[in-house]
Design an enzyme around this catalytic site. Sequence first.
Site, short mmCIF file in Angstrom:
data_model
loop_
_atom_site.label_atom_id
_atom_site.label_comp_id
_atom_site.label_asym_id
_atom_site.label_seq_id
_atom_site.Cartn_x
_atom_site.Cartn_y
_atom_site.Cartn_z
CE1 TYR A 296 -16.63 12.31 -15.75
CE2 TYR A 296 -16.37 12.21 -13.38
CZ TYR A 296 -16.65 11.59 -14.57
OH TYR A 296 -16.93 10.26 -14.59
CG ASP B 297 -10.31 17.11 -14.28
OD1 ASP B 297 -9.59 16.63 -15.18
OD2 ASP B 297 -11.26 16.49 -13.77
NE ARG C 17 -3.19 -0.09 3.06
CZ ARG C 17 -2.63 0.02 4.28
NH1 ARG C 17 -2.03 1.14 4.64
NH2 ARG C 17 -2.68 -0.99 5.13
CE LYS D 263 -13.01 9.18 -18.42
NZ LYS D 263 -13.37 10.38 -17.67
#
Length: 369
Positions: free
Chosen positions: A105, A176, A54, A201
């Site tokens: 978004y 973003d 982790r 994306k």
Amino acid sequence: MADHDGTHEHASDLKPATVAVTAGRPAKDPDQPLNAPVTLASTYVAGGDVEYGRYGNPTWTAFEEALGALEGGRCLSYASGLAAVSTLLDLVGNGATVVVPRHSYNGTVMQVADLEARGRVTARLIDVTDADALLKSCEDAALVWLESPTNPALEIIDLEPVIAAAHEAGAYVVVDNTFATPLVQRPLDLGADLVVHSATKYIAGHSDVLMGAVVTRDEELYDVLKKRRDLLGNAPGPFEAWLALRGLRTLAVRLDRATANAKELVARLEDHPAVEEVRYPGFGAIVAVVVAGGEFAADLVTRSTRLWVHSTSLGGVESQLERRRRWRTEAATIPEGLVRLSVGIEDVDDLWADLRQALDGVRSDRVEP
Ligand SMILES: *Cc1c(COP(=O)(O)O)cnc(C)c1O
């Protein structure tokens, strides 16, 4: 990193298309693989810097070096774009004001609305086409969220003055950069504190992986975010990081071809009688088309294509389209007939032939039920 050749340190001398191919590679020593392998490890032999799966993974590191070099900062990878978004929205104190473009978004707008409903923040949704209102809204903000172009309205924000106004107020600025990609716009160079990506994306680019990333030049913010990721466990799997890095290697050629296709399609779409409006910011490969006849006509178009895939998401090699208002949570200010096109890298004549026959169907089908 001792086992990497430090390409990222020389990245500023190289052009972005070269950085995309070269950054984050293993050292060029005899019999070293050219590519970072997928390291499947939940834990490591004690005594080193990482200790547990982790806290770090060499495949994440390779991806982070590459995207960090492209954006010009230090990168952290996340399990999805929205996992990265949530960790950034969590940077502000209780009751703080968060400024968000109303056409951000949709998942980001929904997260902010959810935080507000629970009394965690005060949300201020802004029409970014009103530049004065946007600047004024920064005055008492703790976090200013920017997205340019917005999704799916494709509005453009002049980032520098807004970033300056936000900093004047002592607010963090997040951009973003999913739509623009670092090949078009580098928000950290314009003064932003943090860049966030849905690597799902354009970065990964093949519609086969969910991943997110944050990039910053601020060492304090980096340390805070790294500690939170260690605690929250919102990191990606190593195979996801490997796929995203493999995709990133071809970002420049994919974006070149998709952009050329988009520009050609915009010119052809503007002359089609079933198209009321074409929105295109002049760069990138996302186009919004308002179909004459509204919801019914737009749904008919998305059902009538054979090559274009009717699906949500964007930025893959394959061309996709969807009517955004089919989602009940999409902003009511987005026209019912708006179809978002994510233009892929296929032959543009094939793309046009398919889109044209779908739009031609609207003309002969004008009589609504
Ligand atoms: C898709 C998207 C996100 C969310 O990313 P996921 O990887 O789907 O969680 C955030 N911002 C923008 C602009 C997006 O297009």
